[in-house]
Write a protein that holds these residues in place. Structure first.
Motif, PDB file in Angstrom:
ATOM      1  N   HIS A   1      23.244  16.649 -17.571  1.00 55.03           N
ATOM      2  CA  HIS A   1      22.633  17.807 -16.911  1.00 55.03           C
ATOM      3  C   HIS A   1      22.829  17.744 -15.398  1.00 55.03           C
ATOM      4  O   HIS A   1      23.188  18.741 -14.758  1.00 55.03           O
ATOM      5  N   HIS A  45      19.143  16.042  -8.184  1.00 48.93           N
ATOM      6  CA  HIS A  45      17.885  16.789  -8.124  1.00 48.93           C
ATOM      7  C   HIS A  45      16.809  16.286  -9.078  1.00 48.93           C
ATOM      8  O   HIS A  45      15.629  16.428  -8.812  1.00 48.93           O
ATOM      9  N   ASP A  46      17.204  15.668 -10.178  1.00 52.30           N
ATOM     10  CA  ASP A  46      16.208  15.173 -11.144  1.00 52.30           C
ATOM     11  C   ASP A  46      16.042  13.669 -11.106  1.00 52.30           C
ATOM     12  O   ASP A  46      15.478  13.082 -12.034  1.00 52.30           O
ATOM     13  N   ASP A  77      20.748  24.046 -11.489  1.00 50.65           N
ATOM     14  CA  ASP A  77      19.884  23.356 -12.461  1.00 50.65           C
ATOM     15  C   ASP A  77      19.767  24.193 -13.741  1.00 50.65           C
ATOM     16  O   ASP A  77      19.988  23.699 -14.852  1.00 50.65           O
TER      17      ASP A  77
HETATM   18 FE   LIG Z   1      17.167  19.740 -13.660  1.00 51.90          FE
END
Ligand SMILES: [Fe+2]
Length: 183
Positions: A29, A53-54, A155
């Motif tokens: 992802h 980002h995660d 995202d």
């Molecule tokens: Fe994400």
């Protein structure tokens, strides 16, 4: 002191294969999100933000990916804070804001909520729900507002089972070049 790039690679190696409520692993992802940012022609710092980002989901305070168990572990702020020792706000601010960006877009963009994945709709409630008008006005004044929206859209689109990406190693040079100068 351990090199932060090595630490990022270790976190991906240790936790990246895990699920997070979507149909692909969290590593895939994040790689797809970076690929999406590149395909949009985003600046390199935003590509890095999309890639990382995660990362808050990988950090010790998270323990395990728990947002879909009904507890939002504040992964956006956690990840941005952890990265801030090595990356400047061009990278960390969009990461810190990417959950709020979802709440913003749900409030202002017709059809946005409907196109979110099931997991992303589910997590909205524990993340604070749709923004109020006052909240959207405040959010739009954030210096990283535009960058956060780009990362958010990457995202949202980086969850395709059939999409192949480059591996994390291919981003090592970009990550290293994006470190702030005191590193
Ligand atoms: Fe994400």
């Amino acid at each position: 002191m351990t090199n932060v790039i090595d630490e990022i690679f270790e976190l991906f190696a240790r936790y990246g294969s895990g699920g997070y409520g979507e149909d692909i692993s969290i590593e895939r992802h994040m790689l797809q999100s970076a690929t999406m940012a590149e395909s949009l022609g985003a600046p390199e710092k935003i590509v890095v933000a999309a890639l990382l980002h995660d990362i808050g989901h990988f950090l010790p305070a998270a323990g395990e990916v728990s947002v879909h168990k009904g507890r939002d572990i504040e992964h956006a702020g956690l990840g941005a804070a952890w990265l801030s020792r090595a990356f400047d706000e061009d990278v960390t601010a969009p990461i810190a804001l990417h959950v709020r960006a979802k709440r913003y877009l749900c409030a202002v963009e017709p059809g946005y909520f409907e196109q979110l994945s099931d997991a992303s709709r589910l997590s909205l409630a524990v993340q604070g729900g749709v923004m109020s008008v006052d909240e959207t006005e405040a959010f739009a004044k954030e210096p990283a507002f535009e960058a956060a929206l780009i990362v958010r859209r990457c995202d949202d689109r980086g969850k395709e089972v059939s999409t192949q990406t480059q591996d994390l190693e291919s981003y090592r040079g970009l990550l290293t070049a994006s470190l702030h100068q005191r590193n």
